[in-house]
Design an enzyme around this catalytic site. Structure first.
Site, mmCIF file in Angstrom:
data_model
loop_
_atom_site.group_PDB
_atom_site.id
_atom_site.type_symbol
_atom_site.label_atom_id
_atom_site.label_comp_id
_atom_site.label_asym_id
_atom_site.label_seq_id
_atom_site.Cartn_x
_atom_site.Cartn_y
_atom_site.Cartn_z
ATOM 1 N N LYS A 89 0.786 -1.242 0.000
ATOM 2 C CA LYS A 89 0.000 0.000 0.000
ATOM 3 C C LYS A 89 0.819 1.296 0.000
ATOM 4 C CE LYS A 89 -0.378 0.167 5.031
ATOM 5 N NZ LYS A 89 -1.190 0.405 6.198
ATOM 6 N N ASN A 104 1.959 -8.379 -6.631
ATOM 7 C CA ASN A 104 1.265 -8.759 -5.385
ATOM 8 C C ASN A 104 -0.194 -8.306 -5.374
ATOM 9 O OD1 ASN A 104 1.577 -10.149 -2.884
ATOM 10 N ND2 ASN A 104 1.534 -8.176 -1.815
ATOM 11 N N SER A 129 -9.566 1.899 -2.945
ATOM 12 C CA SER A 129 -9.095 3.125 -2.305
ATOM 13 C C SER A 129 -9.611 4.339 -3.056
ATOM 14 C CB SER A 129 -7.564 3.111 -2.343
ATOM 15 O OG SER A 129 -7.064 4.374 -2.008
ATOM 16 N N TYR A 153 0.386 2.242 -7.527
ATOM 17 C CA TYR A 153 -0.495 1.672 -6.494
ATOM 18 C C TYR A 153 -1.962 1.896 -6.861
ATOM 19 C CZ TYR A 153 -3.210 1.471 -2.172
ATOM 20 O OH TYR A 153 -4.184 1.203 -1.233
ATOM 21 N N LYS A 157 -5.214 -0.768 -7.929
ATOM 22 C CA LYS A 157 -6.561 -0.840 -7.338
ATOM 23 C C LYS A 157 -7.628 -0.779 -8.433
ATOM 24 C CE LYS A 157 -5.571 -1.348 -3.031
ATOM 25 N NZ LYS A 157 -5.820 -2.654 -2.408
ATOM 26 N N PHE A 222 2.769 19.733 5.049
ATOM 27 C CA PHE A 222 3.109 19.877 3.629
ATOM 28 C C PHE A 222 2.154 20.853 2.938
ATOM 29 C CE2 PHE A 222 4.562 15.219 4.119
ATOM 30 C CZ PHE A 222 5.853 15.606 4.477
ATOM 31 N N ARG A 296 3.706 18.485 -0.784
ATOM 32 C CA ARG A 296 4.238 17.170 -1.160
ATOM 33 C C ARG A 296 3.789 16.864 -2.587
ATOM 34 N NH1 ARG A 296 2.429 12.200 2.636
ATOM 35 N NH2 ARG A 296 0.429 12.654 1.636
ATOM 36 N N ASP A 299 0.123 15.611 -4.026
ATOM 37 C CA ASP A 299 -1.004 15.854 -3.112
ATOM 38 C C ASP A 299 -2.067 16.742 -3.753
ATOM 39 O OD1 ASP A 299 -0.200 14.334 -1.012
ATOM 40 O OD2 ASP A 299 0.405 16.004 0.277
HETATM 41 P P1 NAD Z 1 -1.475 -3.567 6.017
HETATM 42 O O1 NAD Z 1 -0.186 -3.579 5.281
HETATM 43 O O2 NAD Z 1 -1.492 -3.226 7.459
HETATM 44 O O3 NAD Z 1 -2.207 -4.994 5.831
HETATM 45 C C1 NAD Z 1 -2.030 -5.782 4.679
HETATM 46 C C2 NAD Z 1 -1.727 -7.203 5.142
HETATM 47 O O4 NAD Z 1 -1.565 -8.014 3.988
HETATM 48 C C3 NAD Z 1 -0.433 -7.322 5.950
HETATM 49 O O5 NAD Z 1 -0.693 -8.057 7.139
HETATM 50 C C4 NAD Z 1 0.515 -8.089 5.038
HETATM 51 O O6 NAD Z 1 1.404 -8.923 5.773
HETATM 52 C C5 NAD Z 1 -0.471 -8.889 4.203
HETATM 53 N N1 NAD Z 1 0.025 -9.288 2.875
HETATM 54 C C6 NAD Z 1 0.608 -8.526 1.924
HETATM 55 N N2 NAD Z 1 0.874 -9.269 0.841
HETATM 56 C C7 NAD Z 1 0.430 -10.526 1.110
HETATM 57 C C8 NAD Z 1 0.422 -11.751 0.379
HETATM 58 N N3 NAD Z 1 0.936 -11.845 -0.854
HETATM 59 N N4 NAD Z 1 -0.135 -12.846 0.956
HETATM 60 C C9 NAD Z 1 -0.666 -12.778 2.206
HETATM 61 N N5 NAD Z 1 -0.655 -11.663 2.955
HETATM 62 C C10 NAD Z 1 -0.117 -10.541 2.407
HETATM 63 O O7 NAD Z 1 -2.455 -2.599 5.199
HETATM 64 P P2 NAD Z 1 -3.892 -2.020 5.619
HETATM 65 O O8 NAD Z 1 -3.737 -0.571 5.915
HETATM 66 O O9 NAD Z 1 -4.535 -2.905 6.614
HETATM 67 O O10 NAD Z 1 -4.632 -2.115 4.210
HETATM 68 C C11 NAD Z 1 -5.414 -3.243 3.854
HETATM 69 C C12 NAD Z 1 -5.900 -3.074 2.429
HETATM 70 O O11 NAD Z 1 -6.632 -1.846 2.333
HETATM 71 C C13 NAD Z 1 -4.777 -2.980 1.394
HETATM 72 O O12 NAD Z 1 -5.176 -3.667 0.232
HETATM 73 C C14 NAD Z 1 -4.672 -1.495 1.122
HETATM 74 O O13 NAD Z 1 -4.187 -1.231 -0.167
HETATM 75 C C15 NAD Z 1 -6.119 -1.056 1.279
HETATM 76 N N6 NAD Z 1 -6.252 0.367 1.646
HETATM 77 C C16 NAD Z 1 -5.603 0.852 2.752
HETATM 78 C C17 NAD Z 1 -5.709 2.200 3.067
HETATM 79 C C18 NAD Z 1 -4.979 2.769 4.263
HETATM 80 O O14 NAD Z 1 -4.856 3.994 4.348
HETATM 81 N N7 NAD Z 1 -4.506 1.974 5.217
HETATM 82 C C19 NAD Z 1 -6.486 3.048 2.276
HETATM 83 C C20 NAD Z 1 -7.155 2.515 1.172
HETATM 84 C C21 NAD Z 1 -7.024 1.158 0.864
HETATM 85 N N1 UDP Z 2 0.686 15.470 5.614
HETATM 86 C C1 UDP Z 2 1.505 16.392 6.219
HETATM 87 N N2 UDP Z 2 2.627 15.929 6.859
HETATM 88 C C2 UDP Z 2 2.963 14.611 6.929
HETATM 89 C C3 UDP Z 2 2.091 13.673 6.309
HETATM 90 C C4 UDP Z 2 0.966 14.137 5.648
HETATM 91 O O1 UDP Z 2 1.253 17.590 6.176
HETATM 92 O O2 UDP Z 2 4.009 14.263 7.511
HETATM 93 C C5 UDP Z 2 -0.552 15.937 4.941
HETATM 94 C C6 UDP Z 2 -0.639 15.590 3.464
HETATM 95 O O3 UDP Z 2 -0.001 16.575 2.675
HETATM 96 C C7 UDP Z 2 -2.157 15.536 3.259
HETATM 97 C C8 UDP Z 2 -2.686 15.030 4.611
HETATM 98 O O4 UDP Z 2 -1.649 15.287 5.558
HETATM 99 O O5 UDP Z 2 -2.680 16.831 3.052
HETATM 100 C C9 UDP Z 2 -3.004 13.538 4.615
HETATM 101 O O6 UDP Z 2 -1.860 12.833 4.164
HETATM 102 P P1 UDP Z 2 -1.785 11.246 4.243
HETATM 103 O O7 UDP Z 2 -0.464 10.827 3.652
HETATM 104 O O8 UDP Z 2 -2.094 10.788 5.624
HETATM 105 O O9 UDP Z 2 -3.004 10.768 3.334
HETATM 106 P P2 UDP Z 2 -3.248 10.942 1.743
HETATM 107 O O10 UDP Z 2 -2.416 12.056 1.238
HETATM 108 O O11 UDP Z 2 -2.879 9.639 1.180
HETATM 109 O O12 UDP Z 2 -4.698 11.254 1.618
#
Ligand code: NAD
Ligand code: UDP
Length: 370
Positions: A89, A104, A129, A153, A157, A222, A296, A299
């Site tokens: 991610k 992956n 996402s 990334y 998705k 940022f 950044r 952004d």
């Molecule tokens: P995370 O990295 O904490 O969890 C992902 C898990 O998947 C981990 O435990 C990792 O070990 C496992 N993993 C990765 N590749 C694997 C594989 N090939 N086989 C088995 N396990 C595997 O991430 P998260 O924040 O919990 O995110 C979960 C999902 O949500 C991801 O697909 C991510 O892209 C999506 N997502 C996350 C966010 C966010 O901000 N956290 C936002 C939007 C979407």
């Molecule tokens: N941001 C920031 N300082 C940091 C990390 C993030 O000012 O160290 C800001 C970034 O520019 C954005 C907001 O916080 O406006 C959310 O950023 P994040 O990376 O958490 O999420 P995303 O940009 O993926 O939505």
């Protein structure tokens, strides 16, 4: 429909969102099973889940890329649905190493779908996402807004969404729930599970919590010249427990109706970087040192969801406020300054009795010794 005895497979279930969804499913009466390779998580989370649920946690260790293994797991546990979280991610890393991400994230989904087909399980919830929207023309963002992914990334998705749409079109027996998350933050109110980033956090909330606990000197904000009321970027922060409950609603909707859907999960409200910073100061009672830094790259100024479809289709809406998110992030950070890495001795005891990790070769061990 009762959830009793219905088993749901959580690929990537040991990660941040997966572990919270494990709790929400368990609270709702489902039996969650985790499949994870621990490439971005720690087996200690299993102990915490066992402690919180008071039940044995089932976890199968292996990769989603291994189709035969995934099919075996689905059959062995008689899963009625899969929630596919597993994937990488980090947006920046995806620019540096795109093949790692396509392999992956896209390869992983194809493998999981093939395994599901083999095992006769055709209901899937997919972690997408809001990043698929790119730089939107208007806010709030509805599901009809055109998608314009900018990073590898984000492309993975959208490609996964397209694969799911094609599959559903080829065979209407598939039930597909695509969830586009906005900015998940916060932690379980117990302080036992939360986000545990490796190295310097890229995201705002984990960075702020590390400043508050003294691991980092100050926050770099940022950009303070965006066309927003205080000049800093606006995002739709969503409590991870609300997000987890959104998954329960999605699984229920898939199992109850013969429907597929793509929905935004967010609060529908935007908060600026300074807004988050001040909320965190209130939650922690500590000042958060910061300085303004250049914008950044990549952004956008303002980003928040139209959440009406989630309400209509899933009967779900976010209940928790930005203050709740900051309070729970702070509680998690204070209770676990090193994340899952340094476990207290009492955790090990729980682990040995309650948490069982199956290895790919079929051997079993307590997660503590993993
Ligand atoms: P995370 O990295 O904490 O969890 C992902 C898990 O998947 C981990 O435990 C990792 O070990 C496992 N993993 C990765 N590749 C694997 C594989 N090939 N086989 C088995 N396990 C595997 O991430 P998260 O924040 O919990 O995110 C979960 C999902 O949500 C991801 O697909 C991510 O892209 C999506 N997502 C996350 C966010 C966010 O901000 N956290 C936002 C939007 C979407
Ligand atoms: N941001 C920031 N300082 C940091 C990390 C993030 O000012 O160290 C800001 C970034 O520019 C954005 C907001 O916080 O406006 C959310 O950023 P994040 O990376 O958490 O999420 P995303 O940009 O993926 O939505």
């Amino acid at each position: 429909m009762t959830a009793f005895n219905q088993t749901v497979l959580l690929t990537g279930g040991a990660g941040y969102i997966g572990s919270h969804t494990f709790m929400a499913l368990s609270d709702a009466g489902f039996t969650p099973v985790i499949l994870d390779d621990f490439s971005n998580s720690h087996p200690a989370v299993l102990d915490r889940l066992a402690h919180l649920t008071g039940q044995r946690v089932l976890c199968e260790r292996g990769s989603v890329i291994d189709t035969g293994f995934v099919a075996q797991v689905i059959r062995r546990h008689q899963c009625v649905a899969v929630i596919h979280f597993a994937g990488f991610k980090a947006v920046g890393e995806s620019v540096q190493q795109p093949l790692k991400y396509y392999h992956n994230n896209v390869g992983g989904l194809v493998s999981v779908l093939q395994a599901m087909q083999t095992a006769g399980c055709q209901s899937i919830v997919f972690s997408s996402s809001a990043t698929v929207y790119g730089d939107p023309d208007n806010v709030p963002i509805t599901e009809q807004c055109p998608c314009a992914p900018e990073s590898p990334y984000a492309h993975t998705k959208l490609m996964c969404e397209d694969i799911l749409t094609s599959l559903r079109a080829s065979d209407p027996a598939w039930r597909v729930g695509i969830l586009r998350y906005f900015n998940p933050v916060g932690a379980h109110p117990s302080g036992l599970i939360g986000e545990d980033p490796d190295g310097i956090p890229n995201n705002l909330m984990p960075y702020v919590t590390q400043v508050a606990v003294g691991r980092r000197d100050k926050l770099n904000v940022f950009g303070n010249d965006y066309p927003t009321p205080d000049g800093t970027g606006i995002r739709d922060y969503l409590h991870v427990t609300d997000l987890a409950e959104g998954h329960v609603a999605a699984v229920r909707a898939l199992l109850a109706r013969h429907d597929s859907f793509t929905v935004n999960l967010g609060t529908g409200e935007g908060t600026s970087v300074l807004g988050v910073l001040h909320a965190f100061e209130r939650a922690s009672g500590r000042p958060i040192p910061f300085e303004f830094a250049p914008r950044r790259a990549g952004d956008v100024a303002e980003y928040f969801a139209d959440v009406s479809l989630a309400k209509t289709l899933l009967n779900w809406r976010a209940l928790r406020t930005i203050d709740d998110m900051c309070r729970d992030s702070w509680h998690w950070q204070q209770s676990n300054p090193d994340g899952y890495r340094n476990m207290a001795p009492h955790d090990l005891n729980v682990l040995q009795t309650n948490s069982l990790l199956s290895n790919h070769d079929g051997s079993r061990q307590p997660a503590a010794s993993a």
